[in-house]
Design an enzyme around this catalytic site. Structure first.
Site, PDB file in Angstrom:
ATOM      1  N   TYR A 116       7.257 -25.734  97.477  1.00  0.00           N
ATOM      2  CA  TYR A 116       7.640 -26.798  96.830  1.00  0.00           C
ATOM      3  C   TYR A 116       6.352 -27.489  96.524  1.00  0.00           C
ATOM      4  O   TYR A 116       6.140 -27.784  95.219  1.00  0.00           O
ATOM      5  CB  TYR A 116       8.286 -27.949  97.902  1.00  0.00           C
TER       6      TYR A 116
ATOM      7  N   GLU B 258       1.842 -35.527  98.090  1.00  0.00           N
ATOM      8  CA  GLU B 258       2.734 -34.524  98.308  1.00  0.00           C
ATOM      9  C   GLU B 258       2.793 -34.071  99.873  1.00  0.00           C
ATOM     10  O   GLU B 258       3.922 -33.613 100.455  1.00  0.00           O
ATOM     11  CB  GLU B 258       2.480 -33.465  97.471  1.00  0.00           C
TER      12      GLU B 258
ATOM     13  N   ASP C 215      13.091 -29.749  95.914  1.00  0.00           N
ATOM     14  CA  ASP C 215      13.106 -30.580  97.197  1.00  0.00           C
ATOM     15  C   ASP C 215      14.320 -30.857  97.624  1.00  0.00           C
ATOM     16  O   ASP C 215      15.456 -30.555  96.898  1.00  0.00           O
ATOM     17  CB  ASP C 215      11.922 -31.687  96.946  1.00  0.00           C
TER      18      ASP C 215
END
Length: 350
Positions: free
Chosen positions: A132, A49, A150
């Site tokens: 996020y 991520e 996102d």
DNA sequence: AACGCGGGGTG
DNA sequence: CACCCAGCGTT
């Protein structure tokens, strides 16, 4: 406010689509395995991520495999020197991510016994983990029922709701609409919506006949979905100009130094150069030598265009301070951003 | 709330 | 070329 009494997002339809069409990715547990109780490794999800922040899946894959090979768990990453992490990150961009990545690994080991927090709130307290990323990890690893929003989802939702204003002006409304749809399979739902944005509801194309939420999509009903999201007015990209000085010693080694702690390309490796300004400065060579102009390198940053004149010379290393001499064959092991790899290539190295 | 911060893929 | 990408931290 900006959302015209929207049709709710059909989460079961999204999950059914994901069960058949999920992308296969190195950091992902496929939905069939997830259904059997296989849980993703938070370390790998976190690493992926962070790498994927403002970065495409294609660019991340090789870096992810390299990092997990070098540092299979958060303990190895935390024990690694920051310099080694920067070397491996070189070329991926947004280098604050690499520094925060290392700081986060150290914090997880030092403050949490090497175990990542299991809530989005706990995760967001760590370096480099924002709204996020905390939501994504909590949903994917622990099925926390949190909205994962996102850039892909901005676009999907702007189209679904035919949003008439730029996304930035309706972010919280989009978040609430998405939050209301999050099912128990929160992790699969988050990944499904992002896959949807990447493969069906793409920036320039929308394959609406394949989309599981097409029945509720306001943009499809109105005509052309690709007119959304509405763009904010764009700023012009200024030009900056400067010089880069590639110095060689009698052995053919090249002089490198570390950039300042803050600002653009902070703490990365560079060759010496001038300031970058709107008007090209006069050359000011850092050492005596027969300087030759080798060409120009153009590099596009997010907020300006850079034009660097590349010079090289064999010099006598007097008055140089703070840097080091590197063999040309060892440049791959330096934390050189792409800009300076271009500069060295222009000067005939690597 | 606005801005600084990389680099590559894509049309 | 322009656009955009599994955004975050700072101011």
């Amino acid at each position: 406010m900006h959302l015209p009494s929207p049709a709710p997002i059909d989460a079961p339809a999204v999950l059914d689509w994901y069960d058949h069409h999920a992308r296969s990715l190195p950091w992902r547990v496929p939905p069939a395995e997830r259904a059997r109780g296989v849980a993703p490794d938070p370390y790998r999800v976190w690493l992926s991520e962070v790498m994927l922040q403002q970065t495409t899946v294609a660019a991340v894959k090789t870096y992810f495999l390299r990092f997990t090979s070098l540092w299979p768990t958060v303990f190895e990453l935390a024990a690694a020197p920051l310099e080694a992490v920067l070397v491996e990150w070189a070329g991926l961009g947004y280098y604050a991510r690499a520094r925060n990545l290392h700081a986060c690994a150290v914090a997880v080991v030092r403050d949490h016994g090497g175990v990542f927090p299991t809530t989005s709130a706990g995760l967001q307290a760590l370096p480099g983990i924002g709204a996020y990323t905390s939501a994504a990890i909590a949903a994917i690893c622990f099925d926390e029922r949190v909205a994962v929003l996102d850039g892909n989802l901005d676009r999907v939702l702007a189209r679904y709701f035919a949003l008439a204003v730029p996304v930035r002006e309706a972010k919280e409304e989009l978040r609430a609409a998405l939050q209301a749809a999050v099912p128990a399979r929160a992790g699969d739902f988050a990944q499904a919506m992002m896959d949807l944005g990447a493969t069906i509801c793409a920036p320039r194309t929308a394959l609406c006949m394949l989309c599981p939420i097409q029945p509720g999509c306001a943009a499809t009903a109105a005509g052309d979905p690709t007119i959304y999201p509405v763009k904010p007015v764009k700023a012009e990209r200024p030009v900056r100009k400067g010089h880069a000085y590639v110095m060689l010693d009698s052995a053919g080694d090249v002089y490198l130094q570390t950039r300042p702690d803050k600002g653009l390309l902070a703490q990365m490796t560079e060759v010496p150069g001038s300031d970058w300004s709107a008007a090209l400065p006069e050359p000011s060579y850092p050492a005596q030598g027969a300087w030759r102009h080798r060409g120009q390198v153009v590099h596009i940053f997010t907020h300006f265009r850079l034009e660097l004149e590349v010079w090289s010379a064999e010099v006598t290393p007097d008055g140089l301070d703070g840097g080091w001499w590197a063999e040309p064959g060892a440049l791959a092991g330096e934390a050189l951003p792409t800009l300076f790899r271009k500069v060295l290539a222009e000067a005939g190295l690597q």
